[in-house]
Design a protein around this motif. Structure first.
Motif, PDB file in Angstrom:
ATOM      1  N   LYS A   1      48.340  82.431  87.473  1.00  0.00           N
ATOM      2  CA  LYS A   1      47.239  83.146  88.123  1.00  0.00           C
ATOM      3  C   LYS A   1      47.294  84.646  87.816  1.00  0.00           C
ATOM      4  O   LYS A   1      47.355  85.501  88.707  1.00  0.00           O
ATOM      5  N   MET A   2      47.243  84.950  86.520  1.00  0.00           N
ATOM      6  CA  MET A   2      47.222  86.322  86.041  1.00  0.00           C
ATOM      7  C   MET A   2      45.984  86.546  85.185  1.00  0.00           C
ATOM      8  O   MET A   2      45.371  85.596  84.702  1.00  0.00           O
ATOM      9  N   GLU A   3      45.635  87.808  84.994  1.00  0.00           N
ATOM     10  CA  GLU A   3      44.527  88.150  84.108  1.00  0.00           C
ATOM     11  C   GLU A   3      45.050  88.261  82.676  1.00  0.00           C
ATOM     12  O   GLU A   3      46.089  88.895  82.443  1.00  0.00           O
ATOM     13  N   PRO A   4      44.374  87.647  81.684  1.00  0.00           N
ATOM     14  CA  PRO A   4      44.854  87.695  80.294  1.00  0.00           C
ATOM     15  C   PRO A   4      44.609  89.062  79.648  1.00  0.00           C
ATOM     16  O   PRO A   4      43.850  89.206  78.690  1.00  0.00           O
TER      17      PRO A   4
ATOM     18  N   ALA B   1      52.900 100.461  64.747  1.00  0.00           N
ATOM     19  CA  ALA B   1      51.567 100.997  65.018  1.00  0.00           C
ATOM     20  C   ALA B   1      50.501 100.190  64.291  1.00  0.00           C
ATOM     21  O   ALA B   1      49.437  99.895  64.846  1.00  0.00           O
ATOM     22  N   HIS B   2      50.769  99.842  63.042  1.00  0.00           N
ATOM     23  CA  HIS B   2      49.810  99.064  62.270  1.00  0.00           C
ATOM     24  C   HIS B   2      49.568  97.706  62.913  1.00  0.00           C
ATOM     25  O   HIS B   2      48.417  97.241  63.003  1.00  0.00           O
ATOM     26  N   ILE B   3      50.635  97.060  63.382  1.00  0.00           N
ATOM     27  CA  ILE B   3      50.498  95.749  64.021  1.00  0.00           C
ATOM     28  C   ILE B   3      49.749  95.875  65.350  1.00  0.00           C
ATOM     29  O   ILE B   3      48.770  95.163  65.609  1.00  0.00           O
ATOM     30  N   TYR B   4      50.217  96.772  66.205  1.00  0.00           N
ATOM     31  CA  TYR B   4      49.619  96.906  67.538  1.00  0.00           C
ATOM     32  C   TYR B   4      48.140  97.303  67.466  1.00  0.00           C
ATOM     33  O   TYR B   4      47.292  96.718  68.145  1.00  0.00           O
ATOM     34  N   VAL B   5      47.863  98.322  66.666  1.00  0.00           N
ATOM     35  CA  VAL B   5      46.540  98.942  66.705  1.00  0.00           C
ATOM     36  C   VAL B   5      45.583  98.324  65.691  1.00  0.00           C
ATOM     37  O   VAL B   5      44.458  97.949  66.044  1.00  0.00           O
ATOM     38  N   ARG B   6      46.024  98.236  64.436  1.00  0.00           N
ATOM     39  CA  ARG B   6      45.111  97.828  63.378  1.00  0.00           C
ATOM     40  C   ARG B   6      44.943  96.320  63.287  1.00  0.00           C
ATOM     41  O   ARG B   6      43.841  95.827  63.019  1.00  0.00           O
ATOM     42  N   LYS B   7      46.018  95.580  63.525  1.00  0.00           N
ATOM     43  CA  LYS B   7      45.950  94.126  63.380  1.00  0.00           C
ATOM     44  C   LYS B   7      45.469  93.419  64.641  1.00  0.00           C
ATOM     45  O   LYS B   7      44.827  92.367  64.563  1.00  0.00           O
ATOM     46  N   PHE B   8      45.788  93.993  65.828  1.00  0.00           N
ATOM     47  CA  PHE B   8      45.471  93.277  67.058  1.00  0.00           C
ATOM     48  C   PHE B   8      44.652  94.086  68.054  1.00  0.00           C
ATOM     49  O   PHE B   8      44.353  93.616  69.143  1.00  0.00           O
TER      50      PHE B   8
ATOM     51  N   LEU C   1      40.755  88.572  74.321  1.00  0.00           N
ATOM     52  CA  LEU C   1      39.474  87.890  74.227  1.00  0.00           C
ATOM     53  C   LEU C   1      38.312  88.868  74.065  1.00  0.00           C
ATOM     54  O   LEU C   1      37.155  88.450  73.987  1.00  0.00           O
ATOM     55  N   GLY C   2      38.606  90.168  73.990  1.00  0.00           N
ATOM     56  CA  GLY C   2      37.557  91.170  73.855  1.00  0.00           C
ATOM     57  C   GLY C   2      37.019  91.260  72.439  1.00  0.00           C
ATOM     58  O   GLY C   2      37.656  90.829  71.477  1.00  0.00           O
ATOM     59  N   VAL C   3      35.845  91.855  72.292  1.00  0.00           N
ATOM     60  CA  VAL C   3      35.164  91.949  71.000  1.00  0.00           C
ATOM     61  C   VAL C   3      36.007  92.732  69.996  1.00  0.00           C
ATOM     62  O   VAL C   3      36.165  92.326  68.831  1.00  0.00           O
ATOM     63  N   HIS C   4      36.588  93.859  70.428  1.00  0.00           N
ATOM     64  CA  HIS C   4      37.357  94.702  69.512  1.00  0.00           C
ATOM     65  C   HIS C   4      38.611  93.982  69.013  1.00  0.00           C
ATOM     66  O   HIS C   4      38.879  93.936  67.800  1.00  0.00           O
TER      67      HIS C   4
END
Length: 282
Positions: free
Chosen positions: A109-112, A126-133, A167-170
């Protein structure tokens, strides 16, 4: 390579990965029984396996940091054995983690929604966190963990706190390698916070401006802080201190949000963070 949930009886394998990945002293690593208890109380631990050997993992725990109606997850650790780094393991871990996140949040019962921290000077992370995901930089934290050994010896543990909406558009666009509505072209004229000059293949930080007022700003970063630290520790310390001043000013006080991480070459490689004032975290 298999990506799956880590079982409590496998948690001993998490300890040597921490020590090897971060070159830390053994007593600084989180012990296996911590992860056993965490798994049983709502934390999410996903491992990458080469046969029976765990070679990397992601760990996150329930968090109320964003004051939502339901708890979210704080991604606290991502570690991969050095010999398995830059082979796609981290990206596979993220994909597996987000695959497990939905069922896990439904069960507990958590928010994804996932917040996570990373060192802004570690270009691969940084590339993984920001650019890939598609994580968004919500806050800059100075010296989050205090003094540490290994790869952080001699430097502060400064971190970006970022927010993922799987699940967001970005984030969906980033995960699929598609253009995002947050993309902006790299046009630094009049919008570059800092200037750099290369010295023996290392970018020296020349100037930092705290007086810019454009909705879109750019901040240049060194391509490899580990190489800089090994060759010129005072230069690395200077980069870290003045970068913290800039990010505190624009992000923590000014309301800009870090939205992208670009790789540039002119003529030598460097990286660029994109900061936007016309984007909100929530």
């Amino acid at each position: 390579m298999e990506i799956r949930l880590v079982k409590p009886e496998e948690c001993r394998q998490l300890v040597p990965i921490q020590i090897a990945a971060w070159k830390m002293e053994p007593e600084e690593a989180m012990p296996h029984h911590f992860f056993v208890a965490a798994i049983k109380t709502g934390s999410l631990v996903v491992g990458a396996y080469d046969g029976d050997k765990m070679v990397g993992f992601i760990y996150s725990f329930p968090s109320l940091a964003f004051q939502r109606d339901l708890p979210t997850h704080e991604m606290d650790m991502m570690a991969v054995y050095p010999e398995y780094q830059r082979l796609g393991v981290a990206q596979a871990l993220f994909q597996g983690y987000f695959r497990e996140l939905g069922p896990h949040c439904e069960r507990w019962k958590m928010e994804p929604l996932v917040s996570g921290t990373f060192d802004p000077f570690l270009s691969h992370n940084a590339h993984i966190y920001v650019r890939k995901f598609g994580s968004i930089g919500a806050k800059f934290i100075t010296d989050l963990y205090g003094e540490m050994s290994g790869i952080y010896e001699g430097l502060r543990t400064d971190r970006f706190q970022t927010l993922f909406r799987p699940l967001g558009v970005h984030s969906q666009a980033r995960m699929r390698g598609l253009p995002s509505d947050l993309d902006v072209p790299y046009e630094p004229e009049g919008r570059s916070i800092n200037t750099i000059e290369f010295e023996d293949d290392l970018p020296r930080l020349e100037s930092v401006s705290l007086e810019l007022d454009s909705d879109v700003l750019f901040y240049k970063m060194p391509y490899d802080i580990a190489l800089m630290k090994a060759k010129n520790l005072p230069m690395a310390v200077d980069w870290q201190q003045r970068t913290a001043q800039a990010f505190n000013h624009y992000i923590n006080q000014g309301g800009w949000v870090m939205t992208d991480y670009l790789r540039q070459q002119n003529p030598k490689p460097f990286n660029v963070y994109v900061l936007r004032r016309d984007v909100t975290v929530e």
